[in-house]
Write a protein that holds these residues in place. Sequence first.
Motif, PDB file in Angstrom:
ATOM      1  N   ALA A  53       0.841  -1.204   0.000  1.00  0.00           N
ATOM      2  CA  ALA A  53       0.000   0.000   0.000  1.00  0.00           C
ATOM      3  C   ALA A  53       0.872   1.249   0.000  1.00  0.00           C
ATOM      4  CB  ALA A  53      -0.943  -0.003   1.202  1.00  0.00           C
ATOM      5  N   ALA A  54       1.956   1.215   0.760  1.00  0.00           N
ATOM      6  CA  ALA A  54       2.869   2.359   0.788  1.00  0.00           C
ATOM      7  C   ALA A  54       3.531   2.551  -0.572  1.00  0.00           C
ATOM      8  CB  ALA A  54       3.924   2.159   1.875  1.00  0.00           C
ATOM      9  N   ILE A  55       3.940   1.459  -1.210  1.00  0.00           N
ATOM     10  CA  ILE A  55       4.516   1.534  -2.548  1.00  0.00           C
ATOM     11  C   ILE A  55       3.471   2.075  -3.521  1.00  0.00           C
ATOM     12  CG2 ILE A  55       5.445   0.157  -4.460  1.00  0.00           C
ATOM     13  CD1 ILE A  55       6.610  -1.723  -2.234  1.00  0.00           C
ATOM     14  N   SER A  56       2.225   1.642  -3.376  1.00  0.00           N
ATOM     15  CA  SER A  56       1.135   2.132  -4.217  1.00  0.00           C
ATOM     16  C   SER A  56       0.972   3.636  -4.092  1.00  0.00           C
ATOM     17  CB  SER A  56      -0.189   1.453  -3.833  1.00  0.00           C
ATOM     18  OG  SER A  56      -0.155   0.086  -4.120  1.00  0.00           O
ATOM     19  N   ALA A  57       0.989   4.122  -2.857  1.00  0.00           N
ATOM     20  CA  ALA A  57       0.832   5.559  -2.630  1.00  0.00           C
ATOM     21  C   ALA A  57       1.981   6.335  -3.264  1.00  0.00           C
ATOM     22  CB  ALA A  57       0.747   5.845  -1.130  1.00  0.00           C
ATOM     23  N   HIS A  58       3.182   5.844  -3.079  1.00  0.00           N
ATOM     24  CA  HIS A  58       4.350   6.511  -3.660  1.00  0.00           C
ATOM     25  C   HIS A  58       4.251   6.528  -5.187  1.00  0.00           C
ATOM     26  CE1 HIS A  58       8.553   7.912  -3.330  1.00  0.00           C
ATOM     27  NE2 HIS A  58       8.684   7.315  -4.496  1.00  0.00           N
ATOM     28  N   GLY A  59       3.867   5.400  -5.769  1.00  0.00           N
ATOM     29  CA  GLY A  59       3.720   5.326  -7.220  1.00  0.00           C
ATOM     30  C   GLY A  59       2.656   6.267  -7.745  1.00  0.00           C
ATOM     31  N   ALA A  60       1.501   6.312  -7.086  1.00  0.00           N
ATOM     32  CA  ALA A  60       0.409   7.180  -7.532  1.00  0.00           C
ATOM     33  C   ALA A  60       0.827   8.644  -7.510  1.00  0.00           C
ATOM     34  CB  ALA A  60      -0.832   6.962  -6.662  1.00  0.00           C
ATOM     35  N   VAL A  61       1.487   9.057  -6.443  1.00  0.00           N
ATOM     36  CA  VAL A  61       1.922  10.453  -6.327  1.00  0.00           C
ATOM     37  C   VAL A  61       2.976  10.790  -7.377  1.00  0.00           C
ATOM     38  CG1 VAL A  61       3.168  12.085  -4.847  1.00  0.00           C
ATOM     39  CG2 VAL A  61       1.295  10.737  -3.918  1.00  0.00           C
ATOM     40  N   ASP A  62       3.976   9.918  -7.540  1.00  0.00           N
ATOM     41  CA  ASP A  62       5.050  10.223  -8.485  1.00  0.00           C
ATOM     42  C   ASP A  62       4.578  10.176  -9.939  1.00  0.00           C
ATOM     43  OD1 ASP A  62       6.735  10.678  -6.403  1.00  0.00           O
ATOM     44  OD2 ASP A  62       8.142   9.063  -6.878  1.00  0.00           O
ATOM     45  N   PHE A  63       3.709   9.240 -10.277  1.00  0.00           N
ATOM     46  CA  PHE A  63       3.173   9.249 -11.633  1.00  0.00           C
ATOM     47  C   PHE A  63       2.439  10.562 -11.894  1.00  0.00           C
ATOM     48  CE2 PHE A  63       3.882   4.688 -12.345  1.00  0.00           C
ATOM     49  CZ  PHE A  63       4.154   4.686 -13.709  1.00  0.00           C
ATOM     50  N   THR A  64       1.669  11.038 -10.907  1.00  0.00           N
ATOM     51  CA  THR A  64       0.919  12.283 -11.063  1.00  0.00           C
ATOM     52  C   THR A  64       1.857  13.485 -11.118  1.00  0.00           C
ATOM     53  OG1 THR A  64      -0.974  11.331  -9.881  1.00  0.00           O
ATOM     54  CG2 THR A  64      -0.867  13.739 -10.032  1.00  0.00           C
ATOM     55  N   LYS A  65       2.680  13.625 -10.097  1.00  0.00           N
ATOM     56  CA  LYS A  65       3.520  14.818  -9.952  1.00  0.00           C
ATOM     57  C   LYS A  65       4.627  14.886 -10.990  1.00  0.00           C
ATOM     58  CE  LYS A  65       6.586  16.999  -6.675  1.00  0.00           C
ATOM     59  NZ  LYS A  65       7.612  16.500  -5.817  1.00  0.00           N
ATOM     60  N   GLN A  66       5.398  13.828 -11.130  1.00  0.00           N
ATOM     61  CA  GLN A  66       6.526  13.853 -12.044  1.00  0.00           C
ATOM     62  C   GLN A  66       6.146  13.495 -13.479  1.00  0.00           C
ATOM     63  OE1 GLN A  66       7.592  14.232  -8.670  1.00  0.00           O
ATOM     64  NE2 GLN A  66       8.703  12.302  -8.582  1.00  0.00           N
ATOM     65  N   GLY A  67       5.303  12.480 -13.642  1.00  0.00           N
ATOM     66  CA  GLY A  67       5.013  11.967 -14.982  1.00  0.00           C
ATOM     67  C   GLY A  67       3.804  12.564 -15.663  1.00  0.00           C
ATOM     68  N   GLY A  68       3.012  13.342 -14.921  1.00  0.00           N
ATOM     69  CA  GLY A  68       1.815  13.919 -15.523  1.00  0.00           C
ATOM     70  C   GLY A  68       0.748  12.892 -15.850  1.00  0.00           C
ATOM     71  N   VAL A  69       0.837  11.719 -15.225  1.00  0.00           N
ATOM     72  CA  VAL A  69      -0.156  10.658 -15.405  1.00  0.00           C
ATOM     73  C   VAL A  69      -0.957  10.596 -14.116  1.00  0.00           C
ATOM     74  CG1 VAL A  69      -0.554   8.217 -15.907  1.00  0.00           C
ATOM     75  CG2 VAL A  69       1.469   9.370 -16.855  1.00  0.00           C
ATOM     76  N   ARG A  70      -2.231  10.914 -14.178  1.00  0.00           N
ATOM     77  CA  ARG A  70      -3.047  10.952 -12.970  1.00  0.00           C
ATOM     78  C   ARG A  70      -3.068   9.590 -12.303  1.00  0.00           C
ATOM     79  NH1 ARG A  70      -9.334  11.765 -13.009  1.00  0.00           N
ATOM     80  NH2 ARG A  70      -8.902  11.023 -15.109  1.00  0.00           N
ATOM     81  N   GLY A  71      -2.715   9.578 -11.016  1.00  0.00           N
ATOM     82  CA  GLY A  71      -2.706   8.347 -10.240  1.00  0.00           C
ATOM     83  C   GLY A  71      -3.446   8.543  -8.933  1.00  0.00           C
ATOM     84  N   ILE A  72      -4.177   7.522  -8.530  1.00  0.00           N
ATOM     85  CA  ILE A  72      -4.879   7.555  -7.250  1.00  0.00           C
ATOM     86  C   ILE A  72      -4.621   6.247  -6.511  1.00  0.00           C
ATOM     87  CG2 ILE A  72      -6.690   9.090  -8.116  1.00  0.00           C
ATOM     88  CD1 ILE A  72      -8.605   6.607  -7.999  1.00  0.00           C
ATOM     89  N   THR A  73      -4.884   6.277  -5.219  1.00  0.00           N
ATOM     90  CA  THR A  73      -4.806   5.076  -4.399  1.00  0.00           C
ATOM     91  C   THR A  73      -5.882   5.163  -3.318  1.00  0.00           C
ATOM     92  OG1 THR A  73      -3.314   3.602  -3.206  1.00  0.00           O
ATOM     93  CG2 THR A  73      -3.046   5.969  -2.816  1.00  0.00           C
ATOM     94  N   PHE A  74      -6.080   4.090  -2.612  1.00  0.00           N
ATOM     95  CA  PHE A  74      -7.145   4.000  -1.612  1.00  0.00           C
ATOM     96  C   PHE A  74      -6.567   3.820  -0.212  1.00  0.00           C
ATOM     97  CE2 PHE A  74      -8.947   1.730  -5.436  1.00  0.00           C
ATOM     98  CZ  PHE A  74      -9.641   2.819  -5.919  1.00  0.00           C
ATOM     99  N   ASN A  75      -5.623   4.640   0.186  1.00  0.00           N
ATOM    100  CA  ASN A  75      -4.951   4.437   1.464  1.00  0.00           C
ATOM    101  C   ASN A  75      -5.557   5.208   2.626  1.00  0.00           C
ATOM    102  OD1 ASN A  75      -3.252   2.656   0.271  1.00  0.00           O
ATOM    103  ND2 ASN A  75      -1.454   3.943   0.326  1.00  0.00           N
TER     104      ASN A  75
END
Length: 187
Positions: A53-75
Amino acid sequence: MNDMEFLNRYFDEYKKLMFEPNVYSSLSEFKELAISVRNNGKKLIFSGNGASAAISAHGAVDFTKQGGVRGITFNEADLITCFANDYGYDHWVEKAVQMYGDEGDVLVLISVSGTSPSVVNAAKYAKNNGMKVVTFTGKKVNNDLKLLGDINFWVNSSAYNIVECIHMSWITTVIDMVIGKSEYSVS
């Protein structure tokens, strides 16, 4: 065995698992899928349990912030406990995907064992409702979650710390591939 011998063996094994050439095509496929998600106004939905779940949160944020790919998680604790209470722990992720996901979104599921019912049920739902599924697993090669994935990342290890660290490295590698470089300012 002294510390230097331990570390040499440890990191040699780690490198072998992380940099297997057969993962390169999956990294490229995930990058192309993420770019398609961005270009089509869809989103990446990340989920996992515990450290995943922590890896998921990190991935969602970085895809959104750095990659411009909207990411969400359910944490959010309230979402997890509410959905687990109302629908059962084995179905809380599935219900979250049902309520927050849209056709064309991509579900990214992380589970070292690949057998956690909450993520396996979410993958089944996504597959039946027009979503692609990307999996990050370890342990057994033909685990339940991996069998449901469109793109699969599998680490040939049962050591949670090794599998989780490799999953995180692969996710951030794809983010860097989307950006097109590995060194950049995050501010």
